[in-house]
Design an enzyme around this catalytic site. Structure first.
Site, PDB file in Angstrom:
ATOM      1  CD  GLU A  37      -1.772  -8.355   2.742  1.00 13.06           C
ATOM      2  OE1 GLU A  37      -2.172  -8.665   3.882  1.00 13.06           O
ATOM      3  OE2 GLU A  37      -1.754  -7.175   2.326  1.00 13.06           O
ATOM      4  CB  ALA A  94      -0.919  -0.002   1.217  1.00 17.40           C
ATOM      5  CD  GLU A 148       2.114  -5.981   5.731  1.00 18.12           C
ATOM      6  OE1 GLU A 148       1.384  -6.140   4.747  1.00 18.12           O
ATOM      7  OE2 GLU A 148       2.989  -6.807   6.076  1.00 18.12           O
ATOM      8  N   GLY A 160       1.124  -5.498   0.846  1.00 17.69           N
ATOM      9  CA  GLY A 160      -0.032  -5.710  -0.025  1.00 17.69           C
ATOM     10  C   GLY A 160       0.330  -6.297  -1.371  1.00 17.69           C
TER      11      GLY A 160
END
Length: 246
Positions: A101, A55, A121, A98
């Site tokens: 992911e 992100a 993260e 992300g």
């Protein structure tokens, strides 16, 4: 390209970090691909030296928590979760947060030798929020998943291969060619059968064994009586290539 679409994440100056503009572009592109009858397989890769760095931290840090909870990046994950056609992730570099992911939300992952994967993260005082604690653990097991989530350390493409996180590691220059080769192989099959097979395999992770077996059997029956199922068996008996309807 015949029956294959390539989607490129294209913020190379930001290592293809995901922002809201990209989220909505992603949703719109995958809506179009879902409805495009000529497309059988989709490949996702990144422009530049990263697949996706996760992100966009600058944007995320300035978003109200209410906006993150109500919308955030959820439309992208939901669009990919419900996408019926197979999606191949071709990891061309940094694949973290992300980005990992996103790769794990795809159906098959191949990686370039230079790729580095991880869920960092924890280094920002947060945790993964789009599958990093769930899909990762289901793939590599509790203890290796726990290590990656709690330390934030990155692993090499070859280590990801050893952990079962990617199916193949190839030289950087061969990545897209290998993804296309695999996509072409899948694209020669009945799209309807591929969709049914994808659904059944995914349910193996979402259900109990008996529930998964029930879904598999249901999809087998549907495939058996479908036009492509009848054509495939007829072609086998007649010793010729099948002419798929889907």
């Amino acid at each position: 390209m015949d029956n294959i679409a390539i989607v490129r994440l294209n913020r190379p100056d930001k290592l293809n970090a995901l922002n809201m503009e990209m989220v909505w572009d992603f949703v719109n592109v995958f809506n179009e691909l879902e409805n495009n009858k000529n497309v059988k397989v989709v490949i996702i890769t990144g422009n530049g030296r990263a697949f996706c760095a996760g992100a966009d931290v600058n944007e995320m840090a300035n978003m109200k928590v209410e906006d993150v909870v109500r919308v955030g990046h959820a439309p992208m994950w939901e669009r990919l979760r419900t996408f019926r056609k197979p999606v191949i992730a071709a990891l061309n570099g940094l694949t973290v947060g992300g980005g990992l992911e996103l790769a794990m939300a795809c159906d098959i992952i191949i990686a370039a030798e230079s790729a580095m994967l991880g869920q960092p993260e924890i280094n920002l005082g947060i945790i993964p929020g789009a599958g990093g604690t769930q899909r990762l653990t289901r793939t590599v097991g509790k203890y290796k998943g726990m290590e990656m989530v709690l330390t934030g350390r990155l692993i090499s493409a070859w280590e990801a291969y050893r952990r079962g996180l990617v199916i193949k590691v190839v030289p950087d220059e061969a990545l897209l060619d290998e993804a296309i080769r695999l996509a072409k192989e899948i694209a020669t099959k009945s799209l309807f059968a591929v969709e049914l097979g994808k659904e059944a395999v995914n349910k193996a992770l979402d259900t109990t064994l008996q529930q998964g077996l029930d879904i598999e059997r249901r999809n087998f029956y549907v495939a058996l009586i479908s036009e492509d199922g009848k054509e495939g068996m007829k072609a086998f008996i007649e010793k010729r290539k099948p002419n798929w309807k889907t």
